[in-house]
Write an enzyme that holds these catalytic residues in place. Structure first.
Site, PDB file in Angstrom:
ATOM      1  CG  ASP A 142      17.158 -61.517  65.408  1.00  0.00           C
ATOM      2  OD1 ASP A 142      17.439 -62.696  65.674  1.00  0.00           O
ATOM      3  OD2 ASP A 142      18.016 -60.654  65.182  1.00  0.00           O
ATOM      4  CG  HIS A 218      20.664 -63.832  66.586  1.00  0.00           C
ATOM      5  ND1 HIS A 218      20.050 -62.819  65.871  1.00  0.00           N
ATOM      6  CD2 HIS A 218      21.941 -63.882  66.138  1.00  0.00           C
ATOM      7  CE1 HIS A 218      20.925 -62.287  65.025  1.00  0.00           C
ATOM      8  NE2 HIS A 218      22.079 -62.909  65.161  1.00  0.00           N
ATOM      9  CB  SER A 545      24.047 -60.584  64.343  1.00  0.00           C
ATOM     10  OG  SER A 545      23.429 -61.316  63.331  1.00  0.00           O
TER      11      SER A 545
END
Length: 763
Positions: A142, A218, A545
């Site tokens: 990520d 994220h 996600s």
């Protein structure tokens, strides 16, 4: 003079040609015949360097990565001619240009029935299972990690598992000592990113520091969702307060930063997967993806195949391109493809109009609010850029001191609020359009803002345009639990059918992916906007996600309970025990329009970890069966070798139909056939001397028969086969719409359910 001019022109021309030649260099991924390395070269990298040096003016420094585990080959900076020349070598199987992938951007444990991680393991030794989960390592590819987050606290964890071969990198902003017994690995891979953004084929550092530290948020969010530790009194600016925790709170986390400000480059992703496999992860979680294409051109699919072969479970997000059909990413059958659903938690907000009508919406706005006094409401009658609240589109003279109605779409939802604020507006109603339907996603806007669905949005737009003096007040309602119905399939969740292999039904399952609370990077505000200076330890986000790491963490728990299970067995357990009814005991619905959902949206259904622990039966798939599947797709042997990485592939064995793979779901394509027949094999992972009987459900246009009708397993691990025949009834139009059904093997203890999709034309 003429000669000087021509000389100057010539020098300028040569300089321009040189510049263009440099600019033309790109990253290519080169697949080599691993076994062809001459004995004179000590390492494969030496051989790759020599291969490049044989090309004109290509230094060995052009090699960005030499892959060892996930892929046989290397990534290099080449121009088109050099790539073409290299592709003609007998030792080269293929040369592919680098691909850019995108990110598919804490009540979840209770919603999933994980109040206490090991309270659900009835009939199992809790202490033994807790110990086992401490040996499971979840690798997250990520945007990196914020190591100081409390979600990575290692209190109570024993020493790092002895099998671990990874490390924490040192960087100007990342001290390896920040890693601990929870966050046991942190690496970064940026050569593909730097090559693309540094320009000119000359390796230059980009603006971002080469470091595992998460500057985006994220990666920290996904890693903590999968395996974050318990954190009490967690909330996002007062919303969703409670205990934040990952799915597998005792598992270890390893972060691989492969995504940068311009995206996630395939060469970097492959390098991250390559390293993670060698480091010793048990689960790989990738909340990113691109468009779909042949598996031999799909970086993630190639890396995931090696991972699967080595017993590593790979979970990937399905994409956020719904509700458009055939919009899936990451559809390889050895990957768990995860869609998104809602939780039973909401963040209500209301728009009260001057006509006294109050409309429901959602919001995560946490500021002072705008008071109870109505203010002017404005919506552009004809200017589409103003309707969308694009940067620079609003006239301050018209919106100053007012609430602005903005259509959803084109630019980021939170950016619209910033545009309104910058133009002098004091509030925003974010109104859905037909594309986004009735789905509501809460955001932490920079000004008072309420998001509403399409139907309500149309009513508000009509009021704003027709009333001579329209006004509005925005009111915020905090956090509400036990929302019904839930789960609902998120409108943004990408949909089937699977366009790469239509005979494999995708997505596989859905998990929580709307308004998810998890840890956040303190290097960026919660909206991600440059002008958002707020700092927060947690954030609420939506996307596949977010659903992907839920399944990654659940897979880690199941692996801890069943160390001998293959990735395919774990996937089967999660799929065949998934549920397709919401908390009102009705069939799952689709947030796009409120209609009933189907397996092209929700796959096998919403995961149920309690049942997945003891599924009774599993559909297992060996590496050899996957190879047979690949040989059935019309690929060349070299294409199959790209994925499988074995020199002796001949494709002497093929399925007549790729749908013969022992998959836990069915996708039936009749095409020009009236009869489709598949044989499946079930493995008993439940009690010995168990008998299961079959029940089928399907449309009136299809006849379904199963032989035998009952299966008796005398021992644990015993395998039994059954054959299912699907017959399209005469008179059914080839243009008939897709239909759906199910096949369930059941007894008093277990229901082993497989969804079935039916299509009459080639997809």
């Amino acid at each position: 003079m003429a000669s000087m001019a021509s000389s100057t022109f010539f020098r300028s021309f040569i300089f321009l040609v040189l510049c263009l030649t440099v600019v033309a260099k790109k990253t290519y991924i080169v697949h080599m015949k691993h076994q062809d390395k001459p004995l004179s070269f000590e390492t494969h990298r030496d051989w790759y360097s020599s291969s490049l040096q044989s090309l004109s003016a290509t230094p060995s420094e052009s090699i960005l990565y030499s892959y060892d585990a996930a892929f046989n080959g290397f990534a290099a900076s080449l121009d088109a001619e050099q790539a073409e020349a290299l592709s003609k070598s007998d030792s080269v199987l293929g040369v592919f240009e680098d691909t850019v992938y995108d990110l598919h951007t804490t009540r979840t444990p209770q919603f999933l029935g994980l109040d206490s991680e090991f309270g659900l393991w009835a009939g199992h030794d809790t202490q033994q299972l807790e110990q086992a989960s401490r040996d499971v390592i979840v690798g997250v590819l990520d945007t990196g990690v914020w190591p100081e987050s409390k979600s990575f606290d290692d209190s109570g964890l024993p020493a790092v598992p002895s099998k671990w071969r990874g490390e924490c990198e040192s960087a100007p902003d990342f001290d390896p000592k920040l890693c601990n017994k929870k966050l046991i690995g942190a690496r970064s891979f940026s050569k593909g990113y730097h090559m693309a953004t540094g320009g000119g084929g000359i390796y230059k550092k980009g603006r971002q520091i080469e470091s595992p530290r998460d500057k985006d948020g994220h990666g920290t969010h996904t890693a903590s969702t999968a395996a974050g530790s318990h954190v009490g009194n967690a909330s996002f600016l007062g919303y969703a307060s409670g205990t934040a925790r990952g799915m597998a709170t005792h598992a270890r986390v390893a972060a691989y930063k492969v995504c940068w400000e311009t995206g996630c480059f395939g060469s970097d992703i492959l390098a991250g997967m390559d390293r993670a496999i060698q480091d010793g992860v048990d689960v790989l979680s990738l909340s990113l993806g691109g468009g779909s294409g042949p598996y031999y051109r799909d970086t993630i699919a190639i890396g995931a195949f090696t991972a699967m072969e080595k017993g590593i479970f790979v979970s990937c997000s399905a994409g956020n391109s719904g509700p458009t059909k055939a919009s899936l990413a990451n559809v390889a059958p050895w990957i768990m493809t995860v869609g998104a659903g809602t939780l039973d938690r909401d963040f209500p907000a209301y728009a009260v109009l001057g006509n006294k009508i109050r409309y429901n919406g959602v919001s995560l706005y946490s500021g002072r609010g705008m008071g109870r006094k109505p203010v002017g409401l404005v919506y552009s009658k004809d200017n589409s850029s103003s309707n969308l609240c694009l940067t620079g589109s609003l006239d301050p003279a018209l919106v100053r001191g007012k609430v602005v109605v903005c259509d959803r779409g084109t630019n980021a939802r939170v950016e619209k609020g910033a545009v309104v604020r910058d133009a002098g507006g004091i509030g925003m109603i974010l109104a859905n359009t037909p594309v986004s339907g009735e789905e509501l996603v809460a955001d932490s806007h920079l000004l008072p803002a309420v998001a509403v669905g399409r139907k309500v949005g149309d009513l508000i737009r009509q009021y704003a345009r027709s009333d001579p003096n329209p006004t509005a007040t925005l009111v915020f309602g905090g956090t509400v639990l036990n929302v019904k119905p839930s789960p609902v399939v998120a409108a943004f969740s990408s949909r089937g059918p699977n366009m790469v292999t239509p005979q494999i039904l995708k997505p596989d399952v859905i998990g929580p992916g709307v308004n998810i609370l998890a840890a956040w990077s303190e290097a960026v505000g919660p909206t991600g906007l440059a002008k958002d200076t707020r700092k927060t330890m947690f954030n609420i986000m939506s996307g596949t996600s977010m659903s992907c790491p839920h399944i990654s963490g659940l897979a880690a728990l199941i692996k801890a309970a069943h160390l001998e299970w293959s990735p395919s067995a774990i996937k089967s357990a999660l799929m065949t025990t998934a549920y397709t009814q919401d908390n009102t005991h009705s069939s799952l619905r689709d947030a796009a329009d409120g209609s009933l959902s189907n397996p092209w949206a929700h796959g096998a259904g919403h995961v149920d970890p309690q049942k997945a622990l003891s599924p009774g039966l599993v559909y297992d798939i060996s590496t050899e069966e996957y190879i047979t599947f690949l040989c059935s797709l019309g690929y060349t042997v070299d294409h199959v070798k790209t994925i499988v990485k074995r020199p002796n592939i001949t494709c002497s064995r093929k399925f007549k139909d790729p749908g013969e793979l022992n998959y836990p779901s069915f996708s039936v394509l009749f095409g020009d056939k009236r009869v489709v027949r598949y044989t499946r094999e079930l493995t008993n992972v439940g009690p010995k001397r168990s008998t299961y009987r079959v029940a089928v459900n399907g449309p009136s246009t299809v006849g379904i028969s199963v032989r035998p009708r009952a299966l008796t397993f005398r021992t644990v691990g015993e395998k039994k086969r059954y054959t299912v025949t699907f017959v399209a009834k005469r008179g059914t139009s080839p243009m008939a719409k897709p239909e759906f059904g199910s096949i369930v093997w059941g007894n008093a203890r277990n229901q082993v359910k497989s969804p079935v999709s039916f299509s009459w034309t080639s997809l």
